[in-house]
Write a protein that holds these residues in place. Structure first.
Motif, PDB file in Angstrom:
ATOM      1  N   ARG A 182       0.285  -2.214   0.138  1.00  0.00           N
ATOM      2  CA  ARG A 182      -0.410  -2.285  -1.157  1.00  0.00           C
ATOM      3  C   ARG A 182      -0.406  -3.718  -1.691  1.00  0.00           C
ATOM      4  O   ARG A 182      -0.796  -3.958  -2.813  1.00  0.00           O
ATOM      5  CB  ARG A 182       0.246  -1.339  -2.178  1.00  0.00           C
ATOM      6  CG  ARG A 182       0.129   0.136  -1.779  1.00  0.00           C
ATOM      7  CD  ARG A 182       0.497   1.044  -2.919  1.00  0.00           C
ATOM      8  NE  ARG A 182      -0.481   0.990  -3.969  1.00  0.00           N
ATOM      9  CZ  ARG A 182      -0.240   1.341  -5.240  1.00  0.00           C
ATOM     10  NH1 ARG A 182       0.969   1.761  -5.595  1.00  0.00           N
ATOM     11  NH2 ARG A 182      -1.194   1.281  -6.144  1.00  0.00           N
ATOM     12  N   ARG A 183       0.063  -4.639  -0.848  1.00  0.00           N
ATOM     13  CA  ARG A 183       0.205  -6.023  -1.325  1.00  0.00           C
ATOM     14  C   ARG A 183      -0.254  -7.029  -0.273  1.00  0.00           C
ATOM     15  O   ARG A 183      -0.442  -6.667   0.885  1.00  0.00           O
ATOM     16  CB  ARG A 183       1.678  -6.279  -1.673  1.00  0.00           C
ATOM     17  CG  ARG A 183       2.045  -5.580  -2.966  1.00  0.00           C
ATOM     18  CD  ARG A 183       3.526  -5.538  -3.227  1.00  0.00           C
ATOM     19  NE  ARG A 183       3.733  -4.832  -4.494  1.00  0.00           N
ATOM     20  CZ  ARG A 183       3.707  -3.519  -4.645  1.00  0.00           C
ATOM     21  NH1 ARG A 183       3.514  -2.751  -3.586  1.00  0.00           N
ATOM     22  NH2 ARG A 183       3.882  -2.953  -5.822  1.00  0.00           N
ATOM     23  N   GLY A 184      -0.377  -8.285  -0.700  1.00  0.00           N
ATOM     24  CA  GLY A 184      -0.817  -9.331   0.229  1.00  0.00           C
ATOM     25  C   GLY A 184       0.364 -10.026   0.888  1.00  0.00           C
ATOM     26  O   GLY A 184       1.531  -9.691   0.658  1.00  0.00           O
ATOM     27  N   VAL A 185       0.030 -11.012   1.685  1.00  0.00           N
ATOM     28  CA  VAL A 185       1.043 -11.813   2.384  1.00  0.00           C
ATOM     29  C   VAL A 185       1.889 -12.566   1.358  1.00  0.00           C
ATOM     30  O   VAL A 185       1.356 -13.111   0.391  1.00  0.00           O
ATOM     31  CB  VAL A 185       0.323 -12.831   3.308  1.00  0.00           C
ATOM     32  CG1 VAL A 185       1.292 -13.865   3.847  1.00  0.00           C
ATOM     33  CG2 VAL A 185      -0.403 -12.102   4.434  1.00  0.00           C
ATOM     34  N   GLN A 186       3.195 -12.593   1.568  1.00  0.00           N
ATOM     35  CA  GLN A 186       4.066 -13.381   0.683  1.00  0.00           C
ATOM     36  C   GLN A 186       4.389 -14.696   1.377  1.00  0.00           C
ATOM     37  O   GLN A 186       5.212 -14.736   2.315  1.00  0.00           O
ATOM     38  CB  GLN A 186       5.341 -12.610   0.400  1.00  0.00           C
ATOM     39  CG  GLN A 186       5.166 -11.525  -0.643  1.00  0.00           C
ATOM     40  CD  GLN A 186       6.432 -10.721  -0.770  1.00  0.00           C
ATOM     41  OE1 GLN A 186       6.634  -9.772  -0.021  1.00  0.00           O
ATOM     42  NE2 GLN A 186       7.284 -11.122  -1.676  1.00  0.00           N
TER      43      GLN A 186
END
Ligand SMILES: Cc1ncc(COP(=O)(O)O)c(C=O)c1O
Length: 413
Positions: free
Chosen positions: A130-134
């Protein structure tokens, strides 16, 4: 059962996040007679698309064009730059990042898969899907790699399985901040020509893309945009490659030809797509998709359903993933919508199967086709017994009516 002899009236609503609806202008261009791919006319077409596609990737360096789907171009990127046993760092953003990681393993590359490690509110099993690359995790890992074992960092720009876009410039900054020599390879199969993407400025070494998304073409061609460092790395890389090998392609492309039979009619289409995108201006193309995404998300918010992307800063301008309430099979909703309203939506992939569906807002679309998509979904959700907080159709109409498209304003002036 597939009924090829049955055609409902009107146009089918192809609202999956690629293949996207193909403009008639491109279909017409593709219907030209196929020509001799070694003849004099072809060289002109080849040179035109090869220089035009550089503008779309925002690069001055060579772009290899393959008669293959995006998966082929993934393999091309890995096999041209790496050797068996090389270690690469990848980031788990969703199904496509996972497939690319599996492919790398199958090719004999050692992979390390970083992932977001929080607890998720709506989908406890979804992890980082549910999130992008950190970029900070990448930087921290690269700093620890004092022996410089990591040969490449591989990330997906627009994760089509979730509707999350990642900040590629931040990943480049992370690699530079760690002072690490790893190559940066980016899958922008569904990002290119919809979401802002700058191959040279963002220091990407290989960008992988495909024809059937933002370029508004049918499936069948894919791309590797290269950097001088990637070309250097390919001279030393020893993974077996023949069809995918950049050296022969880049050499023959200098005159507008390929070492094998290229996809002539798709290249006619590509030439037309490039003309259309450049005439509109890339900035306007990106703004158009952002606006479409906002108009569709207005509907999802009005329904009171969670959006698959949990971080508004990285909402995809290409597609919106919608999580269905617990106990509602998202694929059953999709099937019903397809049967009743001749509208195709994207399925939940991998561990999201049955828990969400995807609404595409790319390709040959406009405000009214998107409002129609929202109407089809709203009717389908209601027929499936999903209690909606409010009217998504009204919310989308309100959004589009109160945010005029810059092109429409220009025409009226
Ligand atoms: C982000 C991403 N990567 C890779 C692929 C695989 O490309 P293809 O299906 O063209 O082989 C897709 C296809 O949808 C994709 O969206």
């Amino acid at each position: 059962m597939l009924q090829l002899d049955f055609h409902p009236t009107g146009r089918h609503f192809l609202q999956i996040p690629g293949p996207s609806p193909v403009p008639d202008r491109i279909l017409r261009a593709m219907s030209l007679p196929t020509i001799d791919h070694r003849g004099p006319e072809f060289g002109g077409l080849g040179l035109k698309v090869l220089s035009g596609i550089q503008k779309i990737f925002q690069t001055r360096h060579p772009v290899a064009i393959y008669p293959a789907s995006g998966t082929g171009a993934w393999e091309a990127a890995l096999s041209n730059t790496l050797s068996a046993g090389d270690h690469v760092l990848m980031f788990e953003t969703g199904h496509f990042a996972s497939l690319w990681q599996k492919m790398a393993t199958r090719l004999g590359i050692s992979t390390e898969f970083l992932a977001w490690e929080g607890k998720d509110e709506h989908l406890p099993l979804a992890g980082g899907w549910r999130r992008g690359v950190q970029a900070d995790l990448i930087e921290a890992r690269l700093r620890k790699d004092t022996e410089r074992k990591i040969k490449a960092v591989c990330v997906v720009h627009n994760e089509t399985s979730t509707g999350v876009t990642s900040d590629i410039a931040a990943v480049r900054k992370a690699i530079d901040a760690a002072g690490h020599p790893a190559l940066l390879m980016v899958d922008s199969i569904s990002g290119l020509a919809s979401a802002d993407f700058r191959h040279d400025e963002w220091g990407v070494d290989v960008t992988i893309s495909g024809s059937q998304k933002g370029l508004m073409l049918p499936p069948g061609i894919s791309f590797n945009a290269l950097s001088p460092r990637a070309l250097e790395a390919s001279k030393k890389a020893t993974l077996p490659r023949a069809f995918w090998a950049w050296d022969e392609i880049v050499e023959m492309n200098k005159d507008g030809y390929w070492p094998y039979t290229p996809n002539t009619n798709l290249l006619y289409g590509l030439s037309e797509a490039i003309d259309m995108l450049l005439a509109e201006g890339l900035e306007n193309v990106f703004a158009r998709h952002q606006r479409w995404g906002a108009g569709v998300r207005a509907a999802v918010n009005a329904w009171g359903l969670p959006i698959q992307c949990a971080d508004p800063a990285v909402y995809s301008p290409v597609l919106t993933g919608v999580i269905t309430p617990e106990g509602v099979d998202a694929d059953a909703v999709r099937r019903l919508i397809h049967q009743r309203f001749d509208l195709s939506l994207g399925t939940g992939l991998g561990k999201l199967k049955g828990r969400m569906f995807r609404m595409g807002h790319l390709g040959d679309s406009n405000d009214l086709t998107l409002i129609a998509m929202v109407a089809g979904v709203e009717m389908g959700l209601k027929l499936s017994g999903v209690a909606l907080a409010g009217s998504g159709v009204q919310a989308s109409m309100d959004y589009f009516a109160s945010h005029a498209a810059p092109a429409a304003l220009k025409k009226a002036a």
